[in-house]
Design a protein around this motif. Structure first.
Motif, PDB file in Angstrom:
ATOM      1  N   UNK A 226       0.676  -1.224  -0.013  1.00  0.00           N
ATOM      2  CA  UNK A 226       0.047   0.128  -0.035  1.00  0.00           C
ATOM      3  C   UNK A 226       0.730   1.315   0.064  1.00  0.00           C
TER       4      UNK A 226
ATOM      5  N   UNK B 176       3.555   1.648  -1.786  1.00  0.00           N
ATOM      6  CA  UNK B 176       4.169   1.947  -2.943  1.00  0.00           C
ATOM      7  C   UNK B 176       2.777   2.440  -3.857  1.00  0.00           C
ATOM      8  N   UNK B 177       1.594   2.144  -3.341  1.00  0.00           N
ATOM      9  CA  UNK B 177       0.543   2.831  -4.066  1.00  0.00           C
ATOM     10  C   UNK B 177       0.375   4.227  -3.774  1.00  0.00           C
ATOM     11  N   UNK B 178       0.857   4.783  -2.838  1.00  0.00           N
ATOM     12  CA  UNK B 178       0.904   6.167  -2.224  1.00  0.00           C
ATOM     13  C   UNK B 178       2.201   6.964  -2.750  1.00  0.00           C
TER      14      UNK B 178
END
Lengths: 268, 435, 415
Positions: free
Chosen positions: A98, A100-102
């Motif tokens: 998650x 890396x999603x941000x």
């Protein structure tokens, strides 16, 4: 957060800003070798920060710490704190997936997946379950391509493979792919080093537009590029941050003589 | 850092949009990882079962049951005329000595059928054994001494526990009366088990208790020697030519593709090639290690060539250029410098190729190495069999006792293979060079 | 004179020639002050003499062998006479002449290195054509017998016939008394067992490779990979024994326990064990292929927040698919050509069935069945084995060529 800003403002003379990422005493080891030593850095919001320095100085390593890409490297160990919104991203309970999603990432060599242009961009939203249905997904893909300035070039061939594009287009596709996940921060690891000057200009232009909505950290080996696009610059040398400050100041009146040496081309 | 939330997930640090299906994603991640791990574990488990079943069936092949009886070397049986003529003595009926001893032991047995069963307790080998004893020492005639003789395969199987007492007599190879006799012998201490030397020193036999793998081992040895002598020089020369001298043209391309394809041709096809060319055209002897070795050499050749080429290619160009720069001819550079440096790799590849050849069965069936051969082959022209074919033959035999012999032979074969591969590994470790 | 003493005498003669040649070359340079530099080294002169000594005997020997083979029925006495007297003398004379001629030619200006190297070059070329000759030999010998076979049995019967019973005639009008040669049951049996083997080997091999490349630590890899490779090193006859005595019996007993009739020579047992043998083959090929997928693609996927399994399933496997297909094709060709497992664990009876619990037979089993034991050549029975082998050869060759092309193309993409 306010206390942080004051603290850093006290140590460095630079423009006031909101910090999105702050790294504190970061040490990185690959096995027994130390790649980074006590790195402190504040990354401003909605600005472009460039990391410069001679090759092997640890700037890419630092960048890869910011979204824990170093986790995929065997034997890599990170010490210290890297705070995103006040949460240590290496702390317990942080899911690197998650994170890396941000914090999105764009790599040195354009690396589109061997899939269609559409599927490349849709990859992120699909795995994160961002789109409720096909229409939403289409919408997201098109918006991302538009933001990446690629829409006019690929509109009619969304379903041809991503590798059929030119190098510059591929890199912008990779940027679109990162944007589709709706990150807040984008890390770029020498995004133009594999591109020709015309493609580089286009990508640079794109990066400058993106800073309106995203905080961008860019590693570059080109000092001109750093000077052209970034508001803030950090100079890395031998695994340490030698000097951080407003880009203008770093390039016109650096306070450290190593910085001076590097920007005037005496080494690096 | 007082405002640091303890749980970033709960505090909405990631934002709603990403966290929705997070649980599912992590679950499928764990599942996938477990799938991968269990695939490896299943494969290793299968290997374990295979080895376990072979060892479990085969370890008893290395011990054998013997019966000790007081044998009277009566002159009336061995040497009726009292001439002590060795030729006559050799043709005497030594089986009678064993029979007499058994009759003496069990005087109550008189029925013809029972007697035959009683005599069947001792292996046919006893006759040979007694004959040899007399030939070596004629002074034994007239004496009575205890002699340890091979028990028959059924007795052996019973003693090793493969035949259960609890089974109904009709389904049991060892009948009730035989059980009684065996118990009596057991009580006398006449039954004993010893290390089975014959298994390692004898040739094949129709009788499981007499069968050994030495003949097959010698056959394998001769076959491998022939294979090595043919495939190694030809393989290395091909590799040198292709890597160092061959011009890039159609012919070289064809050779290249051809070698890769030959490596994948089913081994049985090489057997048919050997049958058609070596036996039917060249009229070489059937069942001979020479033909087997030649056939296996053709099969091993691609392996050796591919490994040798890789080893030669790994030698850096700088060595070649250094030699050429000192005025060596290309051939001198290749034979004096490149080849010695590539040798460990070439030898590793050769050993691996030879260990494949050692385990190969199918092509040898085609050229008649599948015949029953009790003698130890004395050279590459003698009829012979090899270890894997021996295993095949024994596996095909109906006697229960051959199952353990087969497993035992497999253990020996695997031992040789492990030994050869260990040499290859050591070679590679010891001489491995990083350029 | 018999063979071995003759060879030893010859070698002694040539060795003497070597020694004398080297010496003469050396002294030639020492005594001749004008040419200090010789183009070849003394021992090369020695080798030169040695070779000249060996050429005539080898040629004579070859001529004699060819003559003996081609000239059919010669008078035995005459042959004996020639072999015992004329031949050794001729060889000695030839060798002597060769040695004398070459020693006479030795002089510092003679470029023997060039001559020797040309010869060596020739030998190298001959060595590397052996592999081609092997292929040609395979094709020719199979073709020759197959053509004869189709002279006796019509093509249509072989390729479309549904009954295979080469040992006994089913109908009066069949060739000789040799039986029926419809090969469909064999091919179906082969395909059935291969299919079962693939069902075992592909998932296990592929998943092992994925775990090894993407998840396992270096230490785990270093231990487990060689262990898996052991599976590949076990001789097929051992697998055959295992299949027949352990797995086959196990399936039969398991079938009995649940009330299903399972043949003790079931296709299932042979297929499962064959699959077990092929696991390391699939896994090491897939391992190489997955490793060849560039790290940048993995980075790209992780950088977007994908988990490892998502990266494997959605990026790595699609990218590696052509290579994996190639690997599976190679594995299929391996399984089709495998002999010992099926000879020992599958049946000889040609049943036309797709039921894995029944006994089926395969092409390789029949080849072995037809050729092992006493054979009369030229009977349709024996020739049938060659026809089957030719089909086997063509099929495996085709699969290999396709697989190698696919894999090569795949590798080029990422190099």
């Amino acid at each position: 957060m306010q206390s942080l800003v004051e603290e850093s403002a006290a140590t460095e003379q630079q423009t006031e800003f909101n910090s999105v990422i702050s790294a504190k005493r970061v040490n990185v080891f690959y096995g027994d070798t130390q790649a980074l030593t006590n790195v402190d850095l504040e990354v401003p919001e909605n600005q472009i920060t460039s990391l410069i320095g001679p090759s092997g100085c640890g700037k890419s390593t630092f960048l890869r710490c910011l979204n824990r890409m170093n986790d995929t490297v065997d034997g890599c160990r990170v010490e210290g704190e890297i705070l995103l919104d006040g949460v240590d991203i290496y702390g317990p309970g942080v899911d690197e997936v998650l994170l890396r999603a941000r914090v999105g990432m764009v790599f040195q060599k354009p690396n589109p997946f061997p899939k269609s242009i559409y599927d490349n961009v849709a990859y992120g939203p699909r795995i994160h379950g961002l789109a409720a249905n096909k229409d939403e997904l289409d919408e997201m893909v098109l918006t991302s391509l538009e933001k990446a300035g690629l829409i006019n070039e690929v509109q009619n061939r969304l379903h041809s493979t991503g590798t059929s594009l030119s190098g510059g287009q591929q890199q912008r596709l990779c940027i679109a792919r990162a944007l589709a996940v709706q990150p807040e921060i984008i890390l770029m690891d020498e995004p133009c080093s594999a591109l020709d000057p015309i493609a580089t200009a286009k990508v640079e232009e794109l990066i400058e537009e993106l800073k309106e909505n995203y905080s961008i950290i860019i590693v570059t080996h080109s000092m001109q590029q750093a000077a052209r696009i970034s508001q803030k610059t950090a100079f890395f040398h031998l695994g340490e941050v030698v000097e951080v400050g407003d880009t203008e100041k770093i390039f016109t009146s650096p306070s450290d003589e190593r910085t001076q040496g590097y920007i005037t081309g005496r080494f690096g | 850092m007082t405002d640091t939330p303890n749980d970033p997930k709960a505090s909405g640090w990631y934002g709603e949009k990403y966290s929705a299906n997070l649980k599912k994603r992590h679950k499928s991640e764990r599942l996938f990882r477990r799938l991968g791990l269990s695939a490896i574990l299943i494969a290793l488990g299968l290997l374990g079962i295979l080895l376990f079943s072979i060892v479990g069936k085969g370890y008893t092949a290395f011990i054998q049951t013997y019966i000790t009886l007081d044998i009277t070397f009566s002159e009336s049986v061995i040497d009726k005329d009292g001439t002590r003529d060795p030729v006559k003595m050799r043709s005497a009926s030594y089986g009678n000595l064993v029979r007499d001893a058994l009759r003496k032991e069990f005087p109550e047995v008189t029925q013809r059928r029972d007697l035959r069963a009683l005599f069947g307790l001792v292996s046919k080998d006893a006759t040979q054994q007694l004959r040899k004893m007399i030939a070596a020492d004629p002074s034994l005639i007239g004496k009575t001494i205890p002699v340890r003789m091979l028990a028959s395969d059924d007795v052996d199987m019973f003693e090793k526990g493969y035949i259960s007492r609890d089974v109904v007599q009709d389904d049991r190879r060892v009948k009730d009366n035989e059980l009684e006799w065996l118990d009596a012998l057991q009580a006398d201490g006449a039954i004993s088990t010893h290390f089975n030397t014959r298994f390692f020193t004898g040739g094949d036999s129709r009788e499981p208790e007499m069968a050994g793998i030495w003949g097959a081992m010698v056959g394998s040895f001769y076959t491998l020697i022939v294979t090595f002598l043919i495939s190694f020089p030809i393989g290395v020369m091909s590799a040198i030519y292709l890597e160092e001298f061959a011009p890039k043209n159609k012919l070289t391309d064809i050779i290249e593709v051809n070698i890769n394809n030959l490596a994948a041709v089913p081994s049985i096809v090489f057997g048919l090639l050997g049958l058609a060319i070596f036996l039917n055209v060249a009229h070489l002897p059937r069942s001979a290690p020479l033909v087997g070795g030649m056939t296996l050499a053709l099969m091993t050749l691609p392996t050796i060539i591919i490994a040798s080429r890789a080893a030669i290619r790994a030698v850096p160009d700088s060595i070649r250029q250094a030699a050429l720069g000192l005025g060596a001819s290309p051939q001198q550079a290749a034979f004096h410098h490149i080849l010695p440096l590539a040798m460990p790799g070439i030898l590793t590849g050769t050993i691996i190729g030879l260990s494949q050849a050692l385990g190969e069965t199918a092509p040898l069936l085609m050229i008649g190495m599948v015949a029953f051969i009790a003698d130890i082959p004395g050279g590459v022209f003698d009829p012979a069999t090899v270890m894997p074919v021996q295993i095949f033959l024994w596996a095909d035999s109906p006697e229960r006792a051959f199952v353990e012999k087969t497993s035992g032979a497999i253990m020996v074969l695997l031992g040789f293979l492990i030994f050869m591969n260990a040499i290859a590994v050591v070679l590679r470790k010891k001489f491995e060079r990083r350029w | 004179m018999s063979f071995f003493p003759l060879v030893i005498v010859l070698l002694l003669m040539c060795t003497a020639g070597y020694w004398y040649g080297s010496k003469k070359a050396l002294s030639g340079v020492r005594n001749n002050s004008t040419s200090k530099f010789i183009t070849s080294r003394p021992h090369q002169f020695g080798i030169y003499v040695f070779i000249w000594g060996m050429i005539p005997p080898v040629l004579l020997g070859l001529i004699w062998v060819v003559m003996k083979l081609t000239a059919g029925n010669l008078d035995q006495g005459l042959v004996q006479q020639i072999e015992n007297v004329v031949f050794p003398v001729a060889i000695m004379l030839g060798a002597g002449a060769g040695l004398y001629f070459s020693i006479g030619r030795i002089s510092p200006d003679l470029r023997v290195r060039k001559t020797i190297e040309t010869l060596v070059y020739g030998v190298l070329i001959i060595a590397s054509t052996i592999s081609i000759l092997t292929t040609v030999g395979i094709v020719l010998s199979l073709m020759f017998e197959t053509v004869q076979f189709f002279g006796k049995v019509p093509l249509s019967e072989f390729f479309f016939g549904l009954t295979w019973s080469p040992q006994t005639a089913l109908r009066a009008d069949q060739v000789g008394s040799s039986g029926a040669f419809g090969s469909i049951p064999l091919f179906l049996g082969t395909m059935l067992i291969t299919f079962i083997a693939m069902c075992v080997a592909v998932p296990l091999g592929l998943m092992s490779a994925i775990y090894m490349t993407e998840y396992a630590s270096d230490r785990f890899r270093a231990v487990v990979k060689p262990l898996l490779e052991i599976l590949a090193g076990i001789p097929t006859v051992v697998y055959g024994f295992f299949a027949a005595l352990t797995v086959g019996v196990f399936f039969r007993d398991a079938g009995d326990a649940v009330g299903i009739a399972v043949s003790s020579e079931s296709a299932l047992a042979a297929g499962v064990v064959m699959g077990m043998m092929i696991i390391p083959f699939v896994s090491s090929l897939s391992d190489d292929i997955i490793m060849a997928v560039p790290q940048s693609l993995r980075d790209g996927s992780y950088g977007l927040g994908a988990t490892k399994s998502e990266t494997v399933r959605k990026v790595i496997l699609p990218a590696a698919l052509p290579g994996i297909v190639g690997a599976v094709l190679l594995a299929v060709s391996r399984a089709i050509g495998e002999t010992m497992i099926v000879v020992m664990a599958a049946g000889f009876a040609a049943n036309l069935t797709a039921n894995p619990l029944e006994a089926v037979t395969t092409v390789t089993v029949q080849i072995v069945g037809l050729l092992v034991g006493d054979q009369e050549f030229d009977s349709a029975k024996t020739l049938a084995a060659f026809a089957l082998a030719l089909v086997l050869f063509v099929v495996t060759l085709t699969l290999n060529v396709i697989a190698l092309l696919v894999v090569r193309k795949y590798r080029e993409k990422y190099d």
